[in-house]
Scaffold this active site. Structure first.
Site: not given
Ligand code: NCD
Length: 316
Positions: A58-59, A86, A108, A136
């Protein structure tokens, strides 16, 4: 300046009026995204790089769609194929990309604090797409937009966040945001899945689902984040579902119009009943995904505007 931030690293440093500014702009992007021609040139000529060192569906997809809808040139770095494998450090990779003059860097990373560190080394706007168990921010903002649209307000609500709080950056960012907007937050879960400093968070803590859900307006469920667990935190998934899985019987303790949320990815039959997750009369899980694109468009738009007014080469 209604939105001062130069980076979006977390909710912690955002003022309530910045949150409201961002959500208001997001509402207009929801309208754009629902129209046939979903395009604006707000980010035309700008380069956006997405660096995901952890899995994401999703993100990553929504940051990519958000950038493309605003006319940016978007590049997804495949971190599995990058020189990180590497032995290049995160900072070296960031400096290399920085030399290519990106305007927006979406990151991320599995380590808490890694994105903040990186933001100090580059001179573009950095957006945290999740760092370890730390923050997040865009998830909390899209959750806030979903709640505000469903409930007509974002203050004085009773909100339950349930499950694996200890390992969840989603929970942390939501506690910060919903607290800043003056809501009452309840955390529900086994003691083993509560953060150690829970007493300092200004929240109520419950070990019993039915007690904790009593009279709430919003029920936010979380996944068991096994990738961040290094031991037995729960007896078994079956036992966990029995005590903490959200099903219609437990949800009946919440207000009759309470909404059900989940950031995804969902484990049906572990933290939530599959039929309930799909029940469009209670669940806003798909709305959260829709709001995610709009919120990320708004965040990148505002950061790009602040960048345009900044002294070249200097980022605060
Ligand atoms: C979350 C995350 O990655 O922190 N997911 C997300 O971004 N939609 C929650 C999760 O991984 O459970």
């Amino acid at each position: 300046m209604p939105f001062r931030a130069r980076h979006l690293l977390g909710i912690e440093t955002l003022a309530p009026y910045e949150i409201v500014t961002l959500l208001d702009l997001s509402d207009s992007y929801v309208d754009l995204n629902r129209s046939r021609a979903k395009h604006s040139d707000k980010l035309a000529g700008l380069t956006q790089i997405n660096m995901f060192f952890e899995n994401s569906t999703r993100t990553q997809a929504s940051f990519e769609i958000a950038g493309k809808r605003l006319g940016a040139d978007v590049m997804n770095m495949s971190m599995a194929a990058s020189s990180i494998k590497k032995g290049e450090t995160l900072i070296d990779t960031a400096l290399t990309l920085n030399a290519m003059h990106p305007d927006l860097l979406v990151v991320r990373h599995p380590h808490s604090g890694a994105v903040d560190l990186l933001a100090q080394k580059v001179n573009c706007a950095v957006l945290n797409a999740g760092d370890g168990r730390h923050e997040h921010p865009t998830q909390a903002l899209l959750d806030a937009l979903t709640i505000r649209r469903a409930k007509g307000k974002l203050h004085r609500l009773n909100i339950a966040i349930c499950g694996d709080i200890a390992h969840s950056r989603v929970a942390r960012s939501n506690i910060l945001l919903l607290g800043k907007m003056e809501n009452r937050i309840r955390l529900i879960g086994p003691r083993t899945l509560m953060p150690s400093q829970v007493a300092e968070l200004g929240v109520e803590v419950y070990e019993d689902m039915r007690e904790g859900l009593n009279g709430v307006d919003v029920v936010m469920m979380l996944r068991l984040q096994r990738e961040r667990m290094d031991g037995g935190f729960i007896p078994s998934e079956r036992e966990y579902y029995h005590r903490y899985g959200l099903d219609p019987e437990k949800l009946a303790y919440a207000k009759p119009d309470a909404i059900v949320m989940h950031p995804g990815p969902m484990n049906r039959g572990v933290e939530i009943d599959g039929t309930l997750a799909d029940d469009i009369n209670r669940s806003v899980i798909q709305d959260q995904v829709e709001m995610g694109v709009a919120v990320r468009m708004a965040a990148m738009d505002l950061l790009a505007q602040n960048r345009a007014t900044a002294t070249p080469g200097v980022m605060v």
